[in-house]
Design an enzyme around this catalytic site. Structure first.
Site, mmCIF file in Angstrom:
data_model
loop_
_atom_site.group_PDB
_atom_site.id
_atom_site.type_symbol
_atom_site.label_atom_id
_atom_site.label_comp_id
_atom_site.label_asym_id
_atom_site.label_seq_id
_atom_site.Cartn_x
_atom_site.Cartn_y
_atom_site.Cartn_z
ATOM 1 N N LEU A 1 0.852 -1.176 0.000
ATOM 2 C CA LEU A 1 0.000 0.000 0.000
ATOM 3 C C LEU A 1 0.895 1.235 0.000
ATOM 4 O O LEU A 1 1.953 1.245 0.637
ATOM 5 C CB LEU A 1 -0.905 -0.008 1.245
ATOM 6 C CG LEU A 1 -1.894 -1.180 1.328
ATOM 7 C CD1 LEU A 1 -2.587 -1.197 2.688
ATOM 8 C CD2 LEU A 1 -2.925 -1.106 0.214
ATOM 9 N N GLU B 1 -7.987 3.419 8.912
ATOM 10 C CA GLU B 1 -8.581 2.939 7.662
ATOM 11 C C GLU B 1 -8.452 1.418 7.608
ATOM 12 O O GLU B 1 -9.380 0.703 7.219
ATOM 13 C CB GLU B 1 -7.878 3.630 6.484
ATOM 14 C CG GLU B 1 -8.712 3.730 5.209
ATOM 15 C CD GLU B 1 -8.941 2.406 4.537
ATOM 16 O OE1 GLU B 1 -10.105 2.125 4.150
ATOM 17 O OE2 GLU B 1 -7.987 1.622 4.392
#
Ligand code: FOL
Length: 209
Positions: free
Chosen positions: A22, A29
């Site tokens: 990521l 999140e």
């Protein structure tokens, strides 16, 4: 047709990854991802379906993702999901999405099925008619839209499913925040969130037809 939900965090230009990971680290999140994909009624569990690269991107200590039935897609049937030392863990390898979706475990009931990445599984399930041979389509997208910064150095992207190109797109409509909370089964922070200087928003999109 099986209900399929795609879950993703993506920038405004649909960036989802960088160097096999990521592009950001957003603990809250990520907690939302874990909560939403884990949430199931008593006696049920959800299936999380991912490509081999996404599997490898999950930190080893979180693999398999706990409390979810983990299914990994790789055409390489000799692929080893776990190193020798961790072979008591449970995850399932399938050569393609169709066979993964046909998997019905004997020991538990499946509540929801989530496509959790990466770009090729997103493309396969977002595609309009004719993208995949069997037309396996996600009917719901849980999108965390990363608003700022732009993360322009992403090297992996999901398809632009909201593109207005009539050729590429199928019609999607954004659900209300209340509908997102109802579907998730709990409170979801509304509006622009900020974590470590990154601004993002939790969205839910539904396929029209
Ligand atoms: N969807 C959203 N909204 N955010 C994401 O970060 C995301 N990531 C993936 C797919 N959909 C997403 C794929 N990448 C973990 C790591 C990478 C990953 C997915 C999951 C992971 O470690 N998950 C743990 C979180 C543990 C924690 O930090 O709380 C899990 O239990 O789900």
């Amino acid at each position: 047709m099986s209900n399929l939900t795609l879950i993703v965090a993506a920038t405004k230009t649909n960036g989802i990854g960088k160097n096999g990971n990521l592009p950001w680290r957003l603990p809250k999140e990520m907690k939302y991802f874990a909560r939403v994909t884990s949430g199931a009624p008593e006696g049920f569990s959800n299936m999380v379906i991912m490509g081999r690269n996404t599997w490898e991107s999950i930190p080893a200590q979180f693999r398999p993702l706990p409390k979810r039935l983990n299914v990994v897609i790789s055409r390489n049937s000799a692929y080893e999901l776990f190193p020798e030392t961790k072979q008591t863990e449970e995850a399932h390898l399938y050569p393609n999405l169709l066979s993964a979706l046909n998997f019905a475990p004997k020991d538990r009931q499946i509540h929801r099925k989530f496509i959790i990445g990466g770009n090729s599984l997103y493309a396969e399930t977002l595609g309009g008619k004719g993208h995949s041979m069997q037309d396996i389509r996600a009917d719901r997208v849980l999108l965390t839209r990363i608003l700022e910064p732009a993360f322009e150095d992403c090297d992996t992207f999901m398809p632009n499913f909201l593109s207005s190109d009539p050729c590429a797109s199928v019609a999607w409509q954004r659900a209300s925040h209340g509908d997102l909370e109802t579907w998730v089964g709990g409170d979801v922070p509304k509006g622009v969130q900020e974590e470590k200087g990154v601004k993002y928003e939790f969205e839910m999109w539904l396929r029209r037809e």
